[in-house]
Motif scaffolding. Structure first.
Motif, PDB file in Angstrom:
ATOM      1  N   ILE A  99      16.004 -10.054  -1.025  1.00 32.93           N
ATOM      2  CA  ILE A  99      14.550  -9.912  -1.045  1.00 32.93           C
ATOM      3  C   ILE A  99      14.266  -8.642  -1.841  1.00 32.93           C
ATOM      4  CG2 ILE A  99      12.430  -9.770   0.298  1.00 32.93           C
ATOM      5  CD1 ILE A  99      14.157 -12.368   0.690  1.00 32.93           C
ATOM      6  N   PRO A 100      13.743  -8.794  -3.048  1.00 35.24           N
ATOM      7  CA  PRO A 100      13.490  -7.612  -3.891  1.00 35.24           C
ATOM      8  C   PRO A 100      12.472  -6.663  -3.266  1.00 35.24           C
ATOM      9  CG  PRO A 100      13.415  -9.633  -5.194  1.00 35.24           C
ATOM     10  CD  PRO A 100      13.440 -10.041  -3.741  1.00 35.24           C
ATOM     11  N   ALA A 101      12.587  -5.406  -3.609  1.00 34.80           N
ATOM     12  CA  ALA A 101      11.656  -4.382  -3.132  1.00 34.80           C
ATOM     13  C   ALA A 101      10.228  -4.794  -3.469  1.00 34.80           C
ATOM     14  CB  ALA A 101      11.990  -3.044  -3.774  1.00 34.80           C
ATOM     15  N   GLY A 102       9.335  -4.570  -2.521  1.00 35.88           N
ATOM     16  CA  GLY A 102       7.925  -4.874  -2.733  1.00 35.88           C
ATOM     17  C   GLY A 102       7.488  -6.221  -2.197  1.00 35.88           C
ATOM     18  N   ASP A 122       2.031  -8.962  -4.517  1.00 38.55           N
ATOM     19  CA  ASP A 122       0.809  -9.139  -5.300  1.00 38.55           C
ATOM     20  C   ASP A 122       0.389 -10.605  -5.221  1.00 38.55           C
ATOM     21  OD1 ASP A 122       0.812  -6.385  -5.942  1.00 38.55           O
ATOM     22  OD2 ASP A 122       2.178  -6.765  -7.626  1.00 38.55           O
ATOM     23  N   SER A 123       0.328 -11.307  -6.342  1.00 32.51           N
ATOM     24  CA  SER A 123      -0.097 -12.714  -6.308  1.00 32.51           C
ATOM     25  C   SER A 123       1.070 -13.690  -6.437  1.00 32.51           C
ATOM     26  CB  SER A 123      -1.108 -12.983  -7.429  1.00 32.51           C
ATOM     27  OG  SER A 123      -0.497 -12.770  -8.690  1.00 32.51           O
ATOM     28  N   THR A 124       2.307 -13.190  -6.356  1.00 26.10           N
ATOM     29  CA  THR A 124       3.486 -14.040  -6.495  1.00 26.10           C
ATOM     30  C   THR A 124       4.034 -14.403  -5.120  1.00 26.10           C
ATOM     31  OG1 THR A 124       4.047 -13.002  -8.607  1.00 26.10           O
ATOM     32  CG2 THR A 124       5.796 -14.237  -7.499  1.00 26.10           C
ATOM     33  N   GLY A 125       4.051 -15.696  -4.840  1.00 28.04           N
ATOM     34  CA  GLY A 125       4.599 -16.193  -3.585  1.00 28.04           C
ATOM     35  C   GLY A 125       5.969 -16.804  -3.802  1.00 28.04           C
ATOM     36  N   VAL A 126       6.870 -16.613  -2.837  1.00 24.22           N
ATOM     37  CA  VAL A 126       8.214 -17.184  -2.884  1.00 24.22           C
ATOM     38  C   VAL A 126       8.530 -17.762  -1.514  1.00 24.22           C
ATOM     39  CG1 VAL A 126      10.683 -16.737  -3.231  1.00 24.22           C
ATOM     40  CG2 VAL A 126       8.979 -15.542  -4.636  1.00 24.22           C
ATOM     41  N   LEU A 171       0.793  -1.214   0.000  1.00 25.93           N
ATOM     42  CA  LEU A 171       0.000   0.000   0.000  1.00 25.93           C
ATOM     43  C   LEU A 171       0.831   1.273   0.000  1.00 25.93           C
ATOM     44  CD1 LEU A 171      -2.720  -1.057   2.589  1.00 25.93           C
ATOM     45  CD2 LEU A 171      -2.848  -1.163   0.094  1.00 25.93           C
ATOM     46  N   PHE A 172       2.080   1.189   0.409  1.00 26.47           N
ATOM     47  CA  PHE A 172       2.887   2.393   0.580  1.00 26.47           C
ATOM     48  C   PHE A 172       4.026   2.497  -0.420  1.00 26.47           C
ATOM     49  CE2 PHE A 172       1.101   1.185   4.693  1.00 26.47           C
ATOM     50  CZ  PHE A 172       0.280   2.278   4.890  1.00 26.47           C
ATOM     51  N   GLY A 173       3.969   1.746  -1.504  1.00 26.20           N
ATOM     52  CA  GLY A 173       5.007   1.821  -2.524  1.00 26.20           C
ATOM     53  C   GLY A 173       6.174   0.895  -2.221  1.00 26.20           C
ATOM     54  N   ALA A 174       7.001   0.713  -3.212  1.00 27.21           N
ATOM     55  CA  ALA A 174       8.133  -0.209  -3.092  1.00 27.21           C
ATOM     56  C   ALA A 174       9.282   0.455  -2.348  1.00 27.21           C
ATOM     57  CB  ALA A 174       8.589  -0.648  -4.477  1.00 27.21           C
TER      58      ALA A 174
END
Length: 153
Positions: free
Chosen positions: A47-50, A81-85, A29-32
């Motif tokens: 761990i990529p931003a976001g 979003d919808s990507t899980g790792v 909600l607060f940006g990357a």
């Protein structure tokens, strides 16, 4: 090979795939922000931003079950979003297994991601497995293209 060891690694695969698929996110909600480096099981990962760390009661329960077998497993799950790792590290030094034996248990196709040789397989999610210093490292994701973003080579 001991059937108990085989069962433990199968549980690890199952936990990794469920964690990557079952986590959910309401979005950033607060940006990357900025990329972050985290240590899991003694190894550093990007761990990529976001991406936000998610808690999965199911994966926590499976990790506790694996500890009962004496296998030291640590792991974390991240969502964007919808990507899980899911990132999991299992120390197998007490089992007198070679790196090749561990990778044979994991299965998959020989793959190199960010100069790291390992195996990639798909069963509800993608799993990239490799070994280093008597540890099995598994990175799972619903999107195979992001797995390399988490590897520090």
């Amino acid at each position: 090979m001991n059937n108990k060891i085989f069962a433990v690694f199968i549980l690890l695969i199952f936990a990794a795939s469920i964690s990557a698929v079952s986590a959910f996110d309401l979005g950033d909600l607060f940006g990357a922000g900025e990329n972050e480096t985290v240590t899991i099981g003694g190894f550093d990962f990007n761990i990529p931003a976001g991406y936000d760390e998610e808690s999965s009661k199911y994966s926590d329960d499976v990790l506790k079950q694996l500890e009962k077998y004496g296998l030291n497993v640590t792991g974390k799950t991240y969502m964007k979003d919808s990507t899980g790792v899911g990132i999991f590290v299992a120390n197998f030094s007490d089992y007198e297994l070679s790196d090749d034996e561990v990778l044979d248990i994991m299965g998959g196709n020989a793959t190199t991601i960010k100069n790291v040789d390992g195996l990639l397989n798909f069963d509800e999610s993608y799993a990239f497995s490799h070994v280093k210093d008597n540890c099995l490292i598994v990175i799972t994701s619903t999107d195979k293209d992001v797995i390399g973003d988490f590897i520090i080579a």
